[in-house]
Design an enzyme around this catalytic site. Structure first.
Site, short mmCIF file in Angstrom:
data_model
loop_
_atom_site.label_atom_id
_atom_site.label_comp_id
_atom_site.label_asym_id
_atom_site.label_seq_id
_atom_site.Cartn_x
_atom_site.Cartn_y
_atom_site.Cartn_z
N ASN A 9 0.87 -1.09 0.06
CA ASN A 9 0.20 -0.02 0.08
C ASN A 9 0.99 1.32 0.02
O ASN A 9 1.60 1.54 0.95
CB ASN A 9 -0.90 0.09 1.34
CG ASN A 9 -1.59 1.05 1.47
OD1 ASN A 9 -1.66 2.19 0.50
ND2 ASN A 9 -2.24 1.28 2.79
N TRP A 10 0.84 1.93 -1.43
CA TRP A 10 1.84 2.93 -1.42
C TRP A 10 1.46 4.45 -0.60
O TRP A 10 2.16 5.41 -0.84
CB TRP A 10 2.28 3.28 -2.70
CG TRP A 10 3.08 2.02 -3.20
CD1 TRP A 10 3.51 1.02 -2.78
CD2 TRP A 10 3.35 1.72 -4.75
NE1 TRP A 10 4.15 0.11 -3.55
CE2 TRP A 10 4.02 0.75 -5.05
CE3 TRP A 10 3.25 2.75 -5.82
CZ2 TRP A 10 4.61 0.22 -6.25
CZ3 TRP A 10 3.93 2.12 -7.21
CH2 TRP A 10 4.55 1.16 -7.00
N LYS A 11 0.25 4.32 -0.11
CA LYS A 11 -0.69 5.56 0.38
C LYS A 11 -0.18 6.70 -0.37
O LYS A 11 -0.14 6.76 -1.64
CB LYS A 11 0.02 5.52 1.84
CG LYS A 11 -0.13 4.40 2.69
CD LYS A 11 0.16 4.57 4.04
CE LYS A 11 -0.32 3.13 5.03
NZ LYS A 11 0.12 3.28 6.36
N HIS A 94 -9.38 1.06 5.42
CA HIS A 94 -8.13 1.35 6.04
C HIS A 94 -8.23 2.17 7.18
O HIS A 94 -9.17 3.11 7.10
CB HIS A 94 -7.12 1.83 4.91
CG HIS A 94 -5.68 1.87 5.57
ND1 HIS A 94 -5.27 2.70 6.44
CD2 HIS A 94 -4.65 0.91 5.37
CE1 HIS A 94 -4.03 2.16 6.76
NE2 HIS A 94 -3.74 1.15 6.17
N GLU A 96 -6.73 4.62 8.35
CA GLU A 96 -6.26 5.93 7.99
C GLU A 96 -7.62 6.47 7.53
O GLU A 96 -7.89 7.85 7.72
CB GLU A 96 -5.34 6.06 7.11
CG GLU A 96 -3.93 5.97 7.84
CD GLU A 96 -2.71 5.26 7.04
OE1 GLU A 96 -2.97 5.42 5.74
OE2 GLU A 96 -1.80 4.94 7.67
N GLU A 166 -5.19 -5.13 10.82
CA GLU A 166 -4.24 -4.12 11.10
C GLU A 166 -4.40 -3.44 12.55
O GLU A 166 -5.29 -2.67 12.27
CB GLU A 166 -4.09 -3.42 9.96
CG GLU A 166 -3.81 -3.87 8.73
CD GLU A 166 -3.50 -2.71 7.57
OE1 GLU A 166 -2.25 -2.90 7.04
OE2 GLU A 166 -4.08 -1.85 7.40
N GLY A 172 2.51 2.11 10.86
CA GLY A 172 3.61 3.09 10.98
C GLY A 172 4.24 3.64 11.95
O GLY A 172 4.94 4.65 12.03
N SER A 212 3.60 -2.46 10.43
CA SER A 212 4.85 -2.47 10.54
C SER A 212 5.55 -3.76 10.07
O SER A 212 6.56 -4.09 10.77
CB SER A 212 5.47 -2.12 12.07
OG SER A 212 5.02 -0.81 12.17
N GLY A 233 2.82 -1.28 4.28
CA GLY A 233 2.90 0.16 4.10
C GLY A 233 4.23 0.67 3.74
O GLY A 233 4.69 0.27 3.00
N GLY A 234 4.85 1.33 4.90
CA GLY A 234 6.02 1.96 4.74
C GLY A 234 7.20 0.99 4.10
O GLY A 234 7.91 1.45 3.28
P1 PGA Z 1 2.80 0.05 7.71
O1 PGA Z 1 1.46 0.23 7.24
O2 PGA Z 1 3.33 -1.14 7.15
O3 PGA Z 1 3.66 1.31 7.43
O4 PGA Z 1 2.72 -0.08 9.18
C1 PGA Z 1 0.67 -0.83 7.06
C2 PGA Z 1 -0.85 -0.24 6.27
O5 PGA Z 1 -1.17 0.72 6.52
O6 PGA Z 1 -1.56 -1.06 5.65
#
Ligand code: PGA
Length: 250
Positions: A9-11, A94, A96, A166, A172, A212, A233-234
């Site tokens: 997920n490149w956000k 998600h 977020e 998650e 993150g 993470s 994500g990251g």
């Molecule tokens: P992260 O994000 O790997 O940076 O913790 C995961 C996600 O939001 O899907």
């Protein structure tokens, strides 16, 4: 042999040219990867990345979509537009989106049903905050997000759906749920799915862990019996680290 589902997920990162460069690299290096792979770039990069990934073993995903097919919805992107670009999957609910943009279970469910109607594979994200976990509400939150998110999803459609567990406090932050803690929640999700559908449906369901995930913890997380993949994500923003995660078995 179990096939893991590794999704990046490149956000809100990467311009079009950066996304294309990354997709080209992944396409080359991951050509022989045995896992199911997906990348979800920003909307603005979808078309260009679709061109790069065409014919590859990496699926194209979107990070969100609007709850209606078409109409006066300023700022939204329709499922029809995503399909038109070759998008195969969509991340929904998600944390977020839930916490920063106030998306509730009802809205997430509406989007999920719309995605299924049009043949997109939804990844339904669920997870508790630290406050909810610490106040003993973990199961209540997971149960509500799962049941409300999957409301009116019929048995034959369930195989199109992936669940991503998650924990919000692990996203993150560098804090990962221990593999045991994550697996316990995955097992609880399977128990709920068995009640809602059937033990067979529950067993067949792909449940990703997210929060993470990085090259150093992937192998241990994936060794847990109820973890079937990762939503990253990251660590998906850098080709080397995403490749190490996707190729964790080699
Ligand atoms: P992260 O994000 O790997 O940076 O913790 C995961 C996600 O939001 O899907």
């Amino acid at each position: 042999m179990k096939k893991y589902y590794m999704a990046g997920n490149w956000k809100m990162h990467k311009t079009v040219s950066e996304s294309v460069a990354m997709a080209e690299e992944l396409k080359k290096v991951l050509a022989a990867c045995p896992e199911k792979l997906l990348v979800a770039p920003a909307f603005t990069s979808l078309q260009a990345v679709a061109t790069v990934l065409k014919g590859s073993n990496i699926l194209l995903g979107a990070q969100n979509m609007g709850p209606e097919e078409t109409g006066a919805h300023t700022g939204e992107v329709s499922v029809l537009m995503l399909k038109d670009l070759g998008v195969k999957a969509v991340i929904l609910g998600h944390s977020e989106r839930r916490h920063s943009y106030f998306e509730n279970d009802e809205l997430v469910n509406k989007k999920l049903l719309l995605a299924l109607k049009h043949g997109l594979e939804p990844i339904l994200c669920i997870g508790e905050t630290l406050l909810e976990r610490d106040s003993g509400k973990l199961e209540e939150v997971i149960s509500r997000q799962l049941k409300d998110g999957l409301k009116n999803v019929k048995k034959p459609d369930l195989k199109q759906v992936t669940i991503a567990y998650e924990p919000v406090w692990a996203i993150g932050t560098g804090k990962t749920a221990t593999p045991m803690d994550a697996d316990a929640v995955h097992l609880y999700i399977r128990k709920l799915l068995a009640e809602m559908y059937s033990p067979e449906h529950s067993k067949a369901m792909c449940i990703q862990y997210g929060g993470s995930v990085k090259p150093e913890n992937t192998r241990e997380l994936m060794s847990m019996p109820n973890i079937d993949g990762a939503l990253i994500g990251g660590a998906s923003l850098n080709a080397d680290s995403f490749v190490s995660i996707a190729m964790f078995r080699s």
